[in-house]
Design a protein around this motif. Structure first.
Motif, PDB file in Angstrom:
ATOM      1  N   ARG A 190      -1.894   9.730   4.652  1.00  0.00           N
ATOM      2  CA  ARG A 190      -2.490   8.928   3.574  1.00  0.00           C
ATOM      3  C   ARG A 190      -1.429   8.501   2.563  1.00  0.00           C
ATOM      4  NH1 ARG A 190      -7.255   8.098   0.392  1.00  0.00           N
ATOM      5  NH2 ARG A 190      -6.664   7.912  -1.792  1.00  0.00           N
ATOM      6  N   GLU A 191      -0.661   9.454   2.074  1.00  0.00           N
ATOM      7  CA  GLU A 191       0.295   9.138   1.012  1.00  0.00           C
ATOM      8  C   GLU A 191       1.469   8.313   1.521  1.00  0.00           C
ATOM      9  OE1 GLU A 191      -0.680   9.599  -1.983  1.00  0.00           O
ATOM     10  OE2 GLU A 191      -2.421  10.689  -1.260  1.00  0.00           O
ATOM     11  N   ALA A 192       1.965   8.632   2.709  1.00  0.00           N
ATOM     12  CA  ALA A 192       3.106   7.886   3.253  1.00  0.00           C
ATOM     13  C   ALA A 192       2.732   6.436   3.551  1.00  0.00           C
ATOM     14  CB  ALA A 192       3.613   8.569   4.518  1.00  0.00           C
ATOM     15  N   SER A 193       1.520   6.213   4.068  1.00  0.00           N
ATOM     16  CA  SER A 193       1.106   4.846   4.377  1.00  0.00           C
ATOM     17  C   SER A 193       0.967   4.010   3.107  1.00  0.00           C
ATOM     18  CB  SER A 193      -0.217   4.857   5.149  1.00  0.00           C
ATOM     19  OG  SER A 193      -1.266   5.424   4.369  1.00  0.00           O
ATOM     20  N   ARG A 194       0.542   4.634   2.043  1.00  0.00           N
ATOM     21  CA  ARG A 194       0.398   3.906   0.776  1.00  0.00           C
ATOM     22  C   ARG A 194       1.739   3.763   0.065  1.00  0.00           C
ATOM     23  NH1 ARG A 194      -3.800   5.724   2.835  1.00  0.00           N
ATOM     24  NH2 ARG A 194      -5.926   5.066   2.370  1.00  0.00           N
ATOM     25  N   ALA A 195       2.605   4.745   0.249  1.00  0.00           N
ATOM     26  CA  ALA A 195       3.958   4.622  -0.303  1.00  0.00           C
ATOM     27  C   ALA A 195       4.699   3.451   0.340  1.00  0.00           C
ATOM     28  CB  ALA A 195       4.722   5.923  -0.098  1.00  0.00           C
ATOM     29  N   ALA A 196       4.438   3.227   1.633  1.00  0.00           N
ATOM     30  CA  ALA A 196       5.122   2.158   2.366  1.00  0.00           C
ATOM     31  C   ALA A 196       4.785   0.772   1.836  1.00  0.00           C
ATOM     32  CB  ALA A 196       4.779   2.250   3.849  1.00  0.00           C
ATOM     33  N   ILE A 197       3.624   0.648   1.170  1.00  0.00           N
ATOM     34  CA  ILE A 197       3.266  -0.664   0.613  1.00  0.00           C
ATOM     35  C   ILE A 197       3.460  -0.708  -0.900  1.00  0.00           C
ATOM     36  CG2 ILE A 197       1.676  -1.223   2.485  1.00  0.00           C
ATOM     37  CD1 ILE A 197      -0.647  -0.378   0.726  1.00  0.00           C
ATOM     38  N   GLY A 198       4.230   0.273  -1.408  1.00  0.00           N
ATOM     39  CA  GLY A 198       4.682   0.178  -2.788  1.00  0.00           C
ATOM     40  C   GLY A 198       3.934   0.965  -3.838  1.00  0.00           C
TER      41      GLY A 198
END
Length: 293
Positions: free
Chosen positions: A265-273
């Protein structure tokens, strides 16, 4: 015996007056003892409490001890009581709200929680389901939409659920009433949770001892908080503590799956800023290293 009102403060001079003003109407005819536990505020929180509520008991921890430790410090100073009302300083009690919560307490119901509204009047989704691996993956893939499905979302988002009285696995801990019997069975709050997940841990431990949490929508409060939505530091703490709580109740292999779901969850959202997710992902990596050592 009265109701013990335990308010944990930290730099709360601006928020506290509104809560103190709402307490008499919120308690109605119920006798109460007000205990303000201050976690080493740098502002004049203590002076505000003493000036506006001279009858209150002020407990100064001398450090920023966290929410659970603050509650325990307050309970250590409380007189014998029938129930404890735990409150954030940025809560505003509606008239009769605590009376209504108290009327629903007893027997198997050890904790009652109110309907929570934001300061703009909108409903806060305060009800939660027990954390599971499936729900963690559901939220990683679907976000808040996962809450529509009981098996795949921890946050209850069904508006109809907020209109009816009924049991909950747990609920946000900004305002909760706990019976003396439940309190005695559960013992102290877990101070290893500095902030976030301490209320989850407490409600699940209460259930372990045979006490349910009941949601009572006819009791309502307003919550002015929500800083975890925007602060990377607080979001990181919230995220790491979810994993910490899961590990407390489950095996290492299951926790590894849960960690993976939360990390997704967190990594996927981190990837979009998303800055807060970038911070949370880094904190989760640190938590993983600690779990492996």
């Amino acid at each position: 015996m009265s109701i013990a009102l335990v308010v944990v403060t930290w730099n709360s001079a601006n928020a506290l007056p509104g809560l103190l003003e709402s307490i008499p109407a919120g308690l109605g005819e119920l006798p109460y003892e007000l205990i303000v536990v201050d976690n080493d505020s740098a502002d004049d929180t203590v002076e505000v409490a003493r000036r506006l509520a001279p009858e209150c008991v002020v407990v100064q921890t001398g450090r920023n001890a966290g929410y659970a430790a603050g509650i325990n410090a307050g309970l250590a100073e409380a007189k014998p009581h029938r129930a404890t009302m735990v409150l954030n300083p940025d809560i505003r009690l509606a008239p009769g709200s605590v009376e209504t919560l108290f009327s629903q307490l007893g027997g198997r119901t050890g904790i009652t929680v109110p309907m929570i509204r934001h300061d703009d009047g909108s409903l806060a989704h305060s009800l939660r389901r027990e954390p599971t691996v499936a729900r963690a993956f559901g939220e990683a893939l679907l976000g808040q939409r996962a809450g529509k499905y009981r098996a795949f979302g921890e946050t209850v988002v069904d508006e109809a659920a907020y209109r009816r009285t009924g049991p909950a696995d747990w609920a946000t801990g900004a305002a909760m009433l706990i019976s003396a019997e439940c309190e005695a069975a559960c013992g102290p709050w877990d101070e290893s949770f500095f902030l976030y997940s301490e209320e989850t841990d407490y409600a699940l431990r209460a259930r372990d001892h045979g006490f349910q949490t009941k949601y009572v929508p006819s009791a309502s409060v307003t919550h002015l908080g929500g800083e975890s939505r925007v602060s990377p530091a607080l979001w990181s703490l919230l995220t790491v503590n979810k994993v910490k709580l899961y590990r407390k109740r489950h095996s290492a292999p299951k926790t590894a799956l849960f960690w993976s779901a939360v990390m997704l969850r967190e990594a996927s959202r981190a990837a979009i800023g998303h800055k807060r997710s970038r911070s949370a992902a880094a904190a989760l990596l640190g938590r993983r290293r600690a779990m492996n050592n």
